[in-house]
Motif scaffolding. Structure first.
Motif, PDB file in Angstrom:
ATOM      1  N   UNK A 134       0.761  -1.174   0.003  1.00  0.00           N
ATOM      2  CA  UNK A 134      -0.085   0.196   0.231  1.00  0.00           C
ATOM      3  C   UNK A 134       0.730   1.263  -0.078  1.00  0.00           C
ATOM      4  N   UNK A 135       0.324   2.290  -0.784  1.00  0.00           N
ATOM      5  CA  UNK A 135       1.134   3.347  -0.579  1.00  0.00           C
ATOM      6  C   UNK A 135       0.864   4.401   0.803  1.00  0.00           C
ATOM      7  N   UNK A 136       1.721   5.263   0.924  1.00  0.00           N
ATOM      8  CA  UNK A 136       1.639   6.087   2.035  1.00  0.00           C
ATOM      9  C   UNK A 136       1.954   7.416   1.730  1.00  0.00           C
ATOM     10  N   UNK A 186       0.210  13.069   8.611  1.00  0.00           N
ATOM     11  CA  UNK A 186      -0.249  11.929   9.769  1.00  0.00           C
ATOM     12  C   UNK A 186      -0.947  10.860   8.599  1.00  0.00           C
ATOM     13  N   UNK A 187      -0.713   9.571   9.128  1.00  0.00           N
ATOM     14  CA  UNK A 187      -1.107   8.610   8.096  1.00  0.00           C
ATOM     15  C   UNK A 187      -1.545   7.202   8.817  1.00  0.00           C
ATOM     16  N   UNK A 188      -2.649   6.481   8.638  1.00  0.00           N
ATOM     17  CA  UNK A 188      -3.049   5.387   9.143  1.00  0.00           C
ATOM     18  C   UNK A 188      -3.079   4.678   7.982  1.00  0.00           C
ATOM     19  N   UNK A 189      -2.462   3.314   8.111  1.00  0.00           N
ATOM     20  CA  UNK A 189      -2.623   2.387   6.979  1.00  0.00           C
ATOM     21  C   UNK A 189      -3.009   0.945   7.448  1.00  0.00           C
ATOM     22  N   UNK A 190      -3.847   0.244   6.910  1.00  0.00           N
ATOM     23  CA  UNK A 190      -4.098  -1.162   7.339  1.00  0.00           C
ATOM     24  C   UNK A 190      -4.124  -2.040   6.306  1.00  0.00           C
ATOM     25  N   UNK A 232       9.570   7.940   4.895  1.00  0.00           N
ATOM     26  CA  UNK A 232      10.435   8.537   5.988  1.00  0.00           C
ATOM     27  C   UNK A 232       9.503   9.126   6.923  1.00  0.00           C
ATOM     28  N   UNK A 233       9.435   8.635   8.188  1.00  0.00           N
ATOM     29  CA  UNK A 233       8.394   9.145   9.150  1.00  0.00           C
ATOM     30  C   UNK A 233       9.192   9.386  10.603  1.00  0.00           C
ATOM     31  N   UNK A 234       8.375   9.941  11.510  1.00  0.00           N
ATOM     32  CA  UNK A 234       9.046  10.231  12.847  1.00  0.00           C
ATOM     33  C   UNK A 234       8.627   8.954  13.854  1.00  0.00           C
ATOM     34  N   UNK A 235       7.360   8.666  13.884  1.00  0.00           N
ATOM     35  CA  UNK A 235       6.936   7.652  15.035  1.00  0.00           C
ATOM     36  C   UNK A 235       5.974   6.585  14.170  1.00  0.00           C
ATOM     37  N   UNK A 236       5.807   5.517  14.611  1.00  0.00           N
ATOM     38  CA  UNK A 236       4.629   4.504  14.143  1.00  0.00           C
ATOM     39  C   UNK A 236       4.312   3.643  15.136  1.00  0.00           C
ATOM     40  N   UNK A 237       3.223   3.562  15.568  1.00  0.00           N
ATOM     41  CA  UNK A 237       2.561   2.630  16.306  1.00  0.00           C
ATOM     42  C   UNK A 237       1.754   1.388  15.464  1.00  0.00           C
ATOM     43  N   UNK A 238       2.230   0.291  15.995  1.00  0.00           N
ATOM     44  CA  UNK A 238       2.139  -0.901  15.151  1.00  0.00           C
ATOM     45  C   UNK A 238       1.038  -1.806  15.856  1.00  0.00           C
ATOM     46  N   UNK A 239      -0.149  -2.305  15.112  1.00  0.00           N
ATOM     47  CA  UNK A 239      -1.209  -3.293  15.811  1.00  0.00           C
ATOM     48  C   UNK A 239      -1.161  -4.356  15.259  1.00  0.00           C
ATOM     49  N   UNK A 240      -0.584  -5.600  15.466  1.00  0.00           N
ATOM     50  CA  UNK A 240      -0.748  -6.893  14.999  1.00  0.00           C
ATOM     51  C   UNK A 240      -1.954  -7.764  15.798  1.00  0.00           C
ATOM     52  N   UNK A 285       0.136   3.427  12.443  1.00  0.00           N
ATOM     53  CA  UNK A 285      -0.315   4.795  12.590  1.00  0.00           C
ATOM     54  C   UNK A 285       0.931   5.681  12.727  1.00  0.00           C
ATOM     55  N   UNK A 286       0.988   6.503  11.616  1.00  0.00           N
ATOM     56  CA  UNK A 286       2.354   7.087  11.702  1.00  0.00           C
ATOM     57  C   UNK A 286       1.934   8.650  12.350  1.00  0.00           C
TER      58      UNK A 286
END
Length: 212
Positions: free
Chosen positions: A124-126, A130-134, A194-202, A149-150
């Motif tokens: 998927x493209x980002x 601020x971005x959320x990708x599923x 390129x991003x600063x922070x990313x939360x990952x939900x598995x 979630x970036x």
């Protein structure tokens, strides 16, 4: 070559009860045009196959839709099936099995589903900001999605995600208790984001958690 399509201001729908195979190696495949609001539906009681002659962009401004639970297989090997800008994929209750290929969605495109999922490789493209990708991935029978979630994306790019059944091959050399692990692992490959922070939900099925 040509494809299915509509006219300005009109909705066009084509339903296929068989496979769709093209030998064309063009990088853009006009399977369904973006004049009007168009969708190509794969239907039937057995799994259908979509085969491109080479990696290509398709369904720009139109929708790839699955009807029923039989699903769709992507034919060939190591090919990128890219849903172009403004396009969409509607899985409904069907799975898309990519095999050694990749289903790719341009940034901002929609992948909708009820119980269907991508079995295999999903890119998927980002976009920036601020971005959320599923990532709607899993097995033929189980959901195992990934959500990212970036905080802020400064350079746009792509992410490629897969999930694999079984323990990670490096579990034995980690500090984790191998008897109390999840029997599944995920691979997320950054392709230029390129991003600063990313939360990952598995998310994984409860049945894949070791007893105890």
């Amino acid at each position: 070559g040509g494809g299915f399509g509509g006219t300005a201001g009109k909705t066009s729908q084509a339903t296929l009860l068989g496979d769709l195979i093209t030998s064309s190696v063009a990088t853009t495949q006009p399977i369904m045009n973006n004049t009007g609001t168009n969708q190509l539906i794969f239907a039937g009681v057995t799994r259908r196959t979509l085969t491109l002659g080479a990696s290509a962009t398709m369904f720009t401004g139109s929708t790839l839709k699955l009807s029923g639970s039989a699903g769709l297989a992507l034919g060939g090997s190591s090919r990128n099936y890219t849903v172009g800008t403004g396009g969409a994929a509607d899985l409904g209750a069907g799975n898309i099995a990519t095999s050694p290929n990749t289903l790719a969605m341009a940034a901002g495109n929609t992948l909708s589903r009820t119980t269907g999922r991508v079995v295999g490789r999903l890119r998927k493209g980002v976009a920036t900001g601020p971005a959320a990708v599923a990532f709607e991935v899993g097995t033929e029978t189980l959901d195992a999605p990934v959500a990212l979630a970036f905080g802020n994306v400064s350079v746009a790019g792509n992410l490629l995600t897969t999930t694999t059944t079984g323990d990670h091959p490096n579990l034995g050399t980690s500090n984790l208790n191998a008897t109390k692990s999840v029997n599944r692992y995920y691979t997320v490959t950054n392709e230029g984001v390129t991003f600063d922070t990313c939360a990952v939900d598995l998310t994984f099925p409860p049945s894949e958690v070791d007893a105890g």
